[in-house]
Scaffold this active site. Structure first.
Site, PDB file in Angstrom:
ATOM      1  N   VAL A  90       0.811  -1.217   0.000  1.00 47.16           N
ATOM      2  CA  VAL A  90       0.000   0.000   0.000  1.00 47.16           C
ATOM      3  C   VAL A  90       0.844   1.267   0.000  1.00 47.16           C
ATOM      4  CG1 VAL A  90      -1.943  -1.117   1.152  1.00 47.16           C
ATOM      5  CG2 VAL A  90      -0.175   0.000   2.529  1.00 47.16           C
ATOM      6  N   HIS A 143       9.508  -5.574   0.199  1.00 46.06           N
ATOM      7  CA  HIS A 143       8.701  -4.920  -0.843  1.00 46.06           C
ATOM      8  C   HIS A 143       9.484  -4.903  -2.152  1.00 46.06           C
ATOM      9  CE1 HIS A 143       5.205  -3.603   1.461  1.00 46.06           C
ATOM     10  NE2 HIS A 143       6.035  -3.368   2.469  1.00 46.06           N
ATOM     11  N   HIS A 164       9.198  -8.462   6.931  1.00 43.88           N
ATOM     12  CA  HIS A 164       7.977  -9.297   6.839  1.00 43.88           C
ATOM     13  C   HIS A 164       8.007 -10.236   5.628  1.00 43.88           C
ATOM     14  CE1 HIS A 164       6.571  -6.226   4.043  1.00 43.88           C
ATOM     15  NE2 HIS A 164       6.247  -5.377   4.987  1.00 43.88           N
ATOM     16  N   GLY A 168       4.679  -8.352   0.872  1.00 47.78           N
ATOM     17  CA  GLY A 168       5.430  -7.347   0.127  1.00 47.78           C
ATOM     18  C   GLY A 168       6.137  -7.956  -1.071  1.00 47.78           C
ATOM     19  N   HIS A 199      -1.555 -12.630   7.600  1.00 45.29           N
ATOM     20  CA  HIS A 199      -0.526 -12.359   6.603  1.00 45.29           C
ATOM     21  C   HIS A 199       0.195 -13.622   6.137  1.00 45.29           C
ATOM     22  CE1 HIS A 199      -1.114  -8.130   7.634  1.00 45.29           C
ATOM     23  NE2 HIS A 199      -0.388  -7.829   6.585  1.00 45.29           N
ATOM     24  N   ASP A 222       3.958  -5.257  12.698  1.00 48.66           N
ATOM     25  CA  ASP A 222       3.672  -4.366  11.574  1.00 48.66           C
ATOM     26  C   ASP A 222       2.333  -3.667  11.807  1.00 48.66           C
ATOM     27  OD1 ASP A 222       4.257  -3.040   9.222  1.00 48.66           O
ATOM     28  OD2 ASP A 222       3.490  -4.624   7.914  1.00 48.66           O
ATOM     29  N   ALA A 259      -5.481  -4.759   4.529  1.00 48.14           N
ATOM     30  CA  ALA A 259      -5.219  -3.311   4.543  1.00 48.14           C
ATOM     31  C   ALA A 259      -4.240  -2.969   5.657  1.00 48.14           C
ATOM     32  CB  ALA A 259      -6.529  -2.546   4.728  1.00 48.14           C
ATOM     33  N   GLY A 260      -3.329  -3.897   5.930  1.00 49.56           N
ATOM     34  CA  GLY A 260      -2.363  -3.692   7.005  1.00 49.56           C
ATOM     35  C   GLY A 260      -2.610  -4.671   8.136  1.00 49.56           C
TER      36      GLY A 260
END
Length: 329
Positions: A90, A143, A164, A168, A199, A222, A259-260
């Site tokens: 995001v 990411h 993480h 990502g 996740h 996170d 969304a996180g």
């Protein structure tokens, strides 16, 4: 417990309009659930906003001995990330840019930067990684759509962490080679894992912990600002209208995407004990001793060490928290 990746908690946002105040509030809120040390995580933004957030953390540490003891440094996640969908997550594509060690040096002039997450996919990435490491900043890979060879080059240049792992990245990958196998295979990379039950599936979490082995993995929350809040619908600056379930899953309304993260490191401790073969002693390493080593905190029971102690149940439940020797109500 030591959480190396906290974007926000209990309604307070490190990346919001008042990062200094957020650091004070989050420090107190996390201590109550057993997270006595944590790292504010600043995400992709224009340089001036990143510098302002880093300076705000430095100010908060100067204002409070409790904050100074709890917050060792800042983790900047971005802006040197992949711009590709999936890998970018995001993060705002308008502010994603190529790795620049000179910019990192300017952040360091504003305050204590200890970790930066980067995607080493550019031809000159390894050279920049080496320069960032020379500044005393740890480099995490995350990411990213980097090739396995680019991952290896970054590690040779000094990258020592994975951000993480398993998230990502692109939603689909070649069976092999790919960026996940490359990071799992690198013993020099200690990897962070989000154990919120959303996740990473339990079998993936189990396999990654086994692949990395003792001392080379740790848990992170996170967490976003919605972590620690009641279930419901919320309007957020990133993601728009989102729904937080009672199970801690945070999704855009009408979507099954994430969304996180909205669960704490304490939740992650309980989850890894309940859903994997991890023992309590191994789990304590994942949430305490390994991240403490990365944060350069001295945790052994010895004269002069921080008197941050938890009384845990066999399921990881927190029964008592002492920070600096004092009982946290």
């Amino acid at each position: 417990m030591v959480d190396l990746q906290v974007n926000g908690f209990a309604g307070h946002d490190v990346n919001g309009d008042d990062p200094r105040g957020a650091v004070h509030e989050i420090t107190a809120a996390l201590a109550r659930i057993g997270v006595t040390s944590w790292v504010p995580t600043v995400i992709t933004a224009p340089e001036e906003r990143i510098v302002a957030a880093v300076r705000a953390v430095a100010t908060a540490r100067e204002e409070s001995p409790e904050v100074a003891a709890a917050v060792p440094f800042v983790h900047v996640e971005g802006p040197f990330l992949s711009v590709q969908d999936g890998a970018r997550g995001v993060h705002d594509p308008a502010h994603v840019r190529d790795l620049d060690a000179d910019e990192v040096a300017r952040w360091c002039a504003a305050g204590p930067v200890g970790i930066v997450t980067v995607s080493p996919h550019t031809p000159d990435a390894a050279a920049h990684v080496a320069r960032v490491v020379a500044l005393g900043v740890q480099v995490a890979i995350g990411h990213t759509h980097a090739t396995p060879a680019q991952v290896r080059d970054a590690v040779r240049a000094g990258a020592n962490l994975s951000t993480h792992l398993g998230n990502g990245v692109a939603t689909t990958l070649p069976r092999h080679p790919n960026v996940l196998w490359a990071q799992l295979a690198e013993d020099a990379l200690t990897c962070g894992l989000i154990a919120d039950g959303h996740h990473l599936p339990a079998d993936t979490l189990q396999a990654m912990l086994r692949a990395k082995g003792p001392g080379r993995a740790f848990l992170v929350s996170d967490a976003t600002a919605l972590a620690g809040l009641p279930p419901g619908r919320y309007a957020t600056p990133v993601g728009g209208e989102v729904e937080l379930t009672a199970e801690g899953r945070l999704s855009p309304v009408g979507s099954d995407l994430l969304a996180g993260a909205a669960r704490s490191l304490a939740d992650g401790l309980r989850h890894v004990l309940a859903e994997t073969s991890t023992t309590l002693a191994e789990a304590v390493d994942l949430v305490s001793f390994v991240p403490a080593r990365i944060a350069r905190l001295a945790l052994p029971l010895a004269i002069g060490s921080p008197a941050d102690l938890l009384l845990l149940g066999p399921d990881g439940s927190v029964h008592e928290v002492r920070r600096g020797g004092r009982l946290i109500p």
